[in-house]
Structures are given as structure tokens and as C-alpha cells.
Motif scaffolding. Structure first.
Motif, PDB file in Angstrom:
ATOM      1  N   GLY A 159     -29.137  25.409 -10.736  1.00  0.00           N
ATOM      2  CA  GLY A 159     -29.979  25.927  -9.657  1.00  0.00           C
ATOM      3  C   GLY A 159     -29.491  25.608  -8.258  1.00  0.00           C
ATOM      4  N   ARG A 160     -28.336  24.954  -8.139  1.00  0.00           N
ATOM      5  CA  ARG A 160     -27.862  24.553  -6.814  1.00  0.00           C
ATOM      6  C   ARG A 160     -26.723  25.459  -6.334  1.00  0.00           C
ATOM      7  NH1 ARG A 160     -26.758  18.194  -7.694  1.00  0.00           N
ATOM      8  NH2 ARG A 160     -25.076  19.114  -8.920  1.00  0.00           N
ATOM      9  N   MET A 161     -26.603  25.577  -5.018  1.00  0.00           N
ATOM     10  CA  MET A 161     -25.522  26.328  -4.392  1.00  0.00           C
ATOM     11  C   MET A 161     -24.902  25.448  -3.317  1.00  0.00           C
ATOM     12  SD  MET A 161     -25.705  30.209  -2.857  1.00  0.00           S
ATOM     13  CE  MET A 161     -26.720  29.822  -1.422  1.00  0.00           C
ATOM     14  N   LEU A 162     -23.580  25.371  -3.285  1.00  0.00           N
ATOM     15  CA  LEU A 162     -22.893  24.452  -2.377  1.00  0.00           C
ATOM     16  C   LEU A 162     -22.515  25.152  -1.070  1.00  0.00           C
ATOM     17  CD1 LEU A 162     -21.637  21.682  -1.841  1.00  0.00           C
ATOM     18  CD2 LEU A 162     -19.556  22.498  -2.958  1.00  0.00           C
ATOM     19  N   VAL A 163     -22.933  24.551   0.040  1.00  0.00           N
ATOM     20  CA  VAL A 163     -22.659  25.081   1.379  1.00  0.00           C
ATOM     21  C   VAL A 163     -21.769  24.097   2.131  1.00  0.00           C
ATOM     22  CG1 VAL A 163     -23.675  25.860   3.551  1.00  0.00           C
ATOM     23  CG2 VAL A 163     -24.911  26.217   1.393  1.00  0.00           C
ATOM     24  N   VAL A 164     -20.690  24.605   2.729  1.00  0.00           N
ATOM     25  CA  VAL A 164     -19.776  23.800   3.539  1.00  0.00           C
ATOM     26  C   VAL A 164     -19.772  24.362   4.957  1.00  0.00           C
ATOM     27  CG1 VAL A 164     -17.318  23.351   3.942  1.00  0.00           C
ATOM     28  CG2 VAL A 164     -18.312  22.950   1.680  1.00  0.00           C
ATOM     29  N   PHE A 165     -19.756  23.479   5.953  1.00  0.00           N
ATOM     30  CA  PHE A 165     -19.781  23.873   7.358  1.00  0.00           C
ATOM     31  C   PHE A 165     -18.374  23.799   7.957  1.00  0.00           C
ATOM     32  CE2 PHE A 165     -24.114  23.133   6.421  1.00  0.00           C
ATOM     33  CZ  PHE A 165     -24.878  23.800   7.368  1.00  0.00           C
ATOM     34  N   GLU A 166     -17.987  24.867   8.658  1.00  0.00           N
ATOM     35  CA  GLU A 166     -16.644  24.942   9.228  1.00  0.00           C
ATOM     36  C   GLU A 166     -16.357  23.810  10.203  1.00  0.00           C
ATOM     37  OE1 GLU A 166     -16.096  28.785  10.981  1.00  0.00           O
ATOM     38  OE2 GLU A 166     -15.456  29.696   9.076  1.00  0.00           O
ATOM     39  N   ALA A 167     -17.346  23.418  10.997  1.00  0.00           N
ATOM     40  CA  ALA A 167     -17.131  22.368  11.993  1.00  0.00           C
ATOM     41  C   ALA A 167     -16.739  21.054  11.327  1.00  0.00           C
ATOM     42  CB  ALA A 167     -18.381  22.174  12.850  1.00  0.00           C
ATOM     43  N   SER A 168     -17.346  20.751  10.196  1.00  0.00           N
ATOM     44  CA  SER A 168     -17.022  19.513   9.481  1.00  0.00           C
ATOM     45  C   SER A 168     -15.631  19.592   8.872  1.00  0.00           C
ATOM     46  CB  SER A 168     -18.066  19.243   8.395  1.00  0.00           C
ATOM     47  OG  SER A 168     -19.337  19.052   8.979  1.00  0.00           O
ATOM     48  N   LEU A 169     -15.258  20.753   8.379  1.00  0.00           N
ATOM     49  CA  LEU A 169     -13.921  20.922   7.822  1.00  0.00           C
ATOM     50  C   LEU A 169     -12.864  20.768   8.911  1.00  0.00           C
ATOM     51  CD1 LEU A 169     -12.440  21.632   5.156  1.00  0.00           C
ATOM     52  CD2 LEU A 169     -12.433  24.009   5.937  1.00  0.00           C
ATOM     53  N   ARG A 170     -13.127  21.332  10.090  1.00  0.00           N
ATOM     54  CA  ARG A 170     -12.170  21.179  11.203  1.00  0.00           C
ATOM     55  C   ARG A 170     -12.047  19.720  11.618  1.00  0.00           C
ATOM     56  NH1 ARG A 170     -14.616  26.004  13.126  1.00  0.00           N
ATOM     57  NH2 ARG A 170     -15.955  24.784  14.518  1.00  0.00           N
ATOM     58  N   ARG A 171     -13.171  19.002  11.709  1.00  0.00           N
ATOM     59  CA  ARG A 171     -13.115  17.606  12.107  1.00  0.00           C
ATOM     60  C   ARG A 171     -12.376  16.768  11.060  1.00  0.00           C
ATOM     61  NH1 ARG A 171     -16.002  14.665  15.672  1.00  0.00           N
ATOM     62  NH2 ARG A 171     -15.705  16.586  16.897  1.00  0.00           N
ATOM     63  N   ALA A 179      -9.951  17.802   9.180  1.00  0.00           N
ATOM     64  CA  ALA A 179      -8.538  18.098   9.392  1.00  0.00           C
ATOM     65  C   ALA A 179      -7.999  17.338  10.606  1.00  0.00           C
ATOM     66  CB  ALA A 179      -8.332  19.600   9.566  1.00  0.00           C
ATOM     67  N   GLU A 180      -8.803  17.263  11.678  1.00  0.00           N
ATOM     68  CA  GLU A 180      -8.383  16.515  12.867  1.00  0.00           C
ATOM     69  C   GLU A 180      -8.215  15.036  12.547  1.00  0.00           C
ATOM     70  OE1 GLU A 180     -11.469  17.353  15.620  1.00  0.00           O
ATOM     71  OE2 GLU A 180     -10.812  19.427  16.004  1.00  0.00           O
ATOM     72  N   GLN A 181      -9.125  14.487  11.768  1.00  0.00           N
ATOM     73  CA  GLN A 181      -9.054  13.070  11.425  1.00  0.00           C
ATOM     74  C   GLN A 181      -7.804  12.741  10.621  1.00  0.00           C
ATOM     75  OE1 GLN A 181     -12.834  12.631   9.448  1.00  0.00           O
ATOM     76  NE2 GLN A 181     -13.909  11.997  11.302  1.00  0.00           N
ATOM     77  N   LEU A 182      -7.397  13.673   9.765  1.00  0.00           N
ATOM     78  CA  LEU A 182      -6.220  13.437   8.927  1.00  0.00           C
ATOM     79  C   LEU A 182      -4.935  13.978   9.546  1.00  0.00           C
ATOM     80  CD1 LEU A 182      -7.873  14.195   5.496  1.00  0.00           C
ATOM     81  CD2 LEU A 182      -7.039  11.979   6.280  1.00  0.00           C
ATOM     82  N   GLY A 183      -5.070  14.746  10.615  1.00  0.00           N
ATOM     83  CA  GLY A 183      -3.888  15.237  11.311  1.00  0.00           C
ATOM     84  C   GLY A 183      -3.166  16.364  10.617  1.00  0.00           C
ATOM     85  N   ARG A 184      -3.862  17.134   9.782  1.00  0.00           N
ATOM     86  CA  ARG A 184      -3.243  18.249   9.058  1.00  0.00           C
ATOM     87  C   ARG A 184      -4.331  19.158   8.519  1.00  0.00           C
ATOM     88  NH1 ARG A 184      -3.680  16.043   3.782  1.00  0.00           N
ATOM     89  NH2 ARG A 184      -3.834  13.774   3.869  1.00  0.00           N
ATOM     90  N   GLU A 185      -3.922  20.355   8.116  1.00  0.00           N
ATOM     91  CA  GLU A 185      -4.883  21.308   7.571  1.00  0.00           C
ATOM     92  C   GLU A 185      -5.413  20.827   6.221  1.00  0.00           C
ATOM     93  OE1 GLU A 185      -5.155  25.990   6.109  1.00  0.00           O
ATOM     94  OE2 GLU A 185      -3.260  25.171   6.881  1.00  0.00           O
ATOM     95  N   ILE A 186      -6.704  21.010   6.033  1.00  0.00           N
ATOM     96  CA  ILE A 186      -7.335  20.732   4.751  1.00  0.00           C
ATOM     97  C   ILE A 186      -7.935  22.042   4.246  1.00  0.00           C
ATOM     98  CG2 ILE A 186      -9.100  19.421   3.525  1.00  0.00           C
ATOM     99  CD1 ILE A 186      -6.814  17.699   4.573  1.00  0.00           C
ATOM    100  N   GLU A 187      -7.496  22.486   3.085  1.00  0.00           N
ATOM    101  CA  GLU A 187      -7.927  23.782   2.567  1.00  0.00           C
ATOM    102  C   GLU A 187      -9.401  23.746   2.154  1.00  0.00           C
ATOM    103  OE1 GLU A 187      -5.470  21.868   1.338  1.00  0.00           O
ATOM    104  OE2 GLU A 187      -3.813  23.086   0.542  1.00  0.00           O
ATOM    105  N   THR A 188     -10.133  24.753   2.586  1.00  0.00           N
ATOM    106  CA  THR A 188     -11.535  24.880   2.176  1.00  0.00           C
ATOM    107  C   THR A 188     -11.661  24.908   0.661  1.00  0.00           C
ATOM    108  OG1 THR A 188     -11.894  26.227   4.165  1.00  0.00           O
ATOM    109  CG2 THR A 188     -13.634  26.243   2.496  1.00  0.00           C
ATOM    110  N   ALA A 189     -10.685  25.516  -0.005  1.00  0.00           N
ATOM    111  CA  ALA A 189     -10.749  25.685  -1.456  1.00  0.00           C
ATOM    112  C   ALA A 189     -10.806  24.360  -2.207  1.00  0.00           C
ATOM    113  CB  ALA A 189      -9.545  26.493  -1.934  1.00  0.00           C
TER     114      ALA A 189
END
Length: 234
Positions: A119-131, A133-143
Motif C-alpha cells: 500500500g505504500r508509494m515511494l516519493v523522492v525530492f529533487e532538492a534532496s538528491l541534488r544536495r 550529490a553536492e555533499q559527495l561531490g559527484r552525480e548520484i543517480e535517481t535510479a
């Protein structure tokens, strides 16, 4: 309070395999239609064969066939696509052996129906994904995070984790309820293309800096239809 829009929709007909990008999706009380409705298991047991133990699974894809006027339909059984692109029907007798051979499942695999997403659906926010990536210094794939919904919103990065469970979040014309943040397993650390490469730095960062959470689960009590481009608010 926040506002935004749905940027991406994803469905994973088979747990652990790569999924399919959608333009629209039906969501009901048991989750997104057609999502994670099949899984791989060790023959004769209830032990799941999953991406964390067999990351080469993610070199395979699964998708529902286009249903004439509705390309996003979940009708019918999914089609399996192996790394070289060959397509397999669910009932083809050679499919389990081919899956086991290519993902390194020495005990073989069985393909069986599951209870879906609970019954659950997973939602990811783009702003958190960008941050992230910034913290790790490289792109992190949404997938890596296998979301159902990717949202762009005017929230600060990681602010979604401060929203209280039970809060109403509106997707399109539908009310959803925030269930809880998603506690992550090891799966995001494995390359989402099935290349069998592991990113331990990402794994440690999620545990230590993000309290081992990324994304939020939402639920709905009734039938809803969501589309790419729909407004989001909370």
C-alpha cells in the motif's frame, strides 16, 4: 507548506529488476498498479532473491506491454528484457534458468507473485538528491533509490523528513498521507545498471549523515490517478 510538481513516475513490475518510466499511473490502497507484483525466489522456498544479494539483477528490465490506447496500463503480465535486449514472456520455460545464469543465482530462481508494495508509494525530492550529490561531490543517480514518484518542490533539501507522519500531501487532484521516511537497505550502494559495482562511500554517508533515510512513503485510501506534470502540495 510547500508546492511543486511531479517530474517523473516509475513502476517496477518485478522486484529487483529495472523498471519503466510512466506518463501516468493508477494508485490504489494496495499501492501503484503493477508495481512490484512479481519477485524472484529460491526454488521451493520463501527466500527472496533480491538486488542486494544479486546486484546483477538490475541489468535486467521489466515492463508491461503497451495496451493500445493506454501505454501506461498495468494489464497483462510484464515482459522481461535481459542485458543484451532479448525479450522474454513471463511463461516462457527458459526464463528462470536464463535469469539464474546471468545474475549468479547458483540455486536457481522461481518467479512468483508477491504482495506488492504493502500500500505504500515511494516519493523522492529533487532538492534532496541534488544536495546529496553536492555533499559527495559527484552525480548520484535517481535510479539508485528506485522511487515511484520524483518531485520538484520549494522545500529545502531533506526538509521532507521533518514533515510529521499523517500529514496530507496532495498529488494532482488526490490526497495522500505521509506514512514515514524510507529507511534504506544496501541496494542504493549498488550500481543501478547491474554492473556489479558498489559505492560504499554513498552507503556510509546515508547511514551517518542522513540517519539511513532517503525518500518518503505515502499512502492513499482510495483510487487515484497521478500524471507527470501534476501539481504537488503539502
Amino acid at each position: 507548506m510547500f508546492a511543486g510538481e511531479i517530474r517523473q513516475l516509475w513502476r517496477y513490475p518485478v522486484k529487483g529488476l529495472r523498471g519503466e518510466s510512466l506518463r501516468s499511473a493508477v494508485v490504489e490502497s494496495d499501492g501503484l498498479a503493477g508495481d512490484r507484483r512479481f519477485g524472484l525466489f529460491e526454488p521451493g522456498t520463501d527466500k527472496a532473491v533480491w538486488g542486494g544479494s544479486h546486484p546483477k539483477m538490475m541489468a535486467w528490465e521489466a515492463a508491461h506491454p503497451a495496451q493500445c490506447s493506454n501505454a501506461d496500463s498495468a494489464a497483462g503480465d510484464p515482459v522481461f528484457y535481459e542485458p543484451g535486449g532479448a525479450a522474454w514472456g513471463l511463461d516462457e520455460p527458459g526464463l528462470p534458468a536464463r535469469l539464474a545464469e546471468t545474475i549468479g543465482a547458483d540455486k536457481g530462481v522461481e518467479i512468483r507473485k508477491t504482495d506488492g508494495r504493502g500500500g505504500r508509494m515511494l516519493v523522492v525530492f529533487e532538492a534532496s538528491l541534488r544536495r546529496l550529490a553536492e555533499q559527495l561531490g559527484r552525480e548520484i543517480e535517481t535510479a539508485r533509490f528506485r522511487p515511484n514518484v520524483v518531485v520538484a518542490a520549494d522545500l529545502e533539501p531533506f526538509a521532507e523528513y521533518r514533515i510529521a507522519p499523517g500529514t496530507t500531501i496532495r498529488l494532482g487532484d488526490n490526497d495522500f498521507t505521509l506514512h514515514k521516511p524510507c529507511e534504506r537497505c544496501v541496494l542504493p550502494s549498488w550500481s543501478p545498471d547491474g554492473s556489479n559495482e558498489r559505492d560504499m562511500e554513498l552507503h556510509r554517508h546515508i547511514i551517518k549523515e542522513l540517519d539511513n533515510h532517503f525518500g518518503i512513503y505515502v499512502t492513499t485510501a482510495g483510487r487515484a490517478v497521478v500524471k507527470v506534470g501534476d501539481p504537488v502540495s503539502g
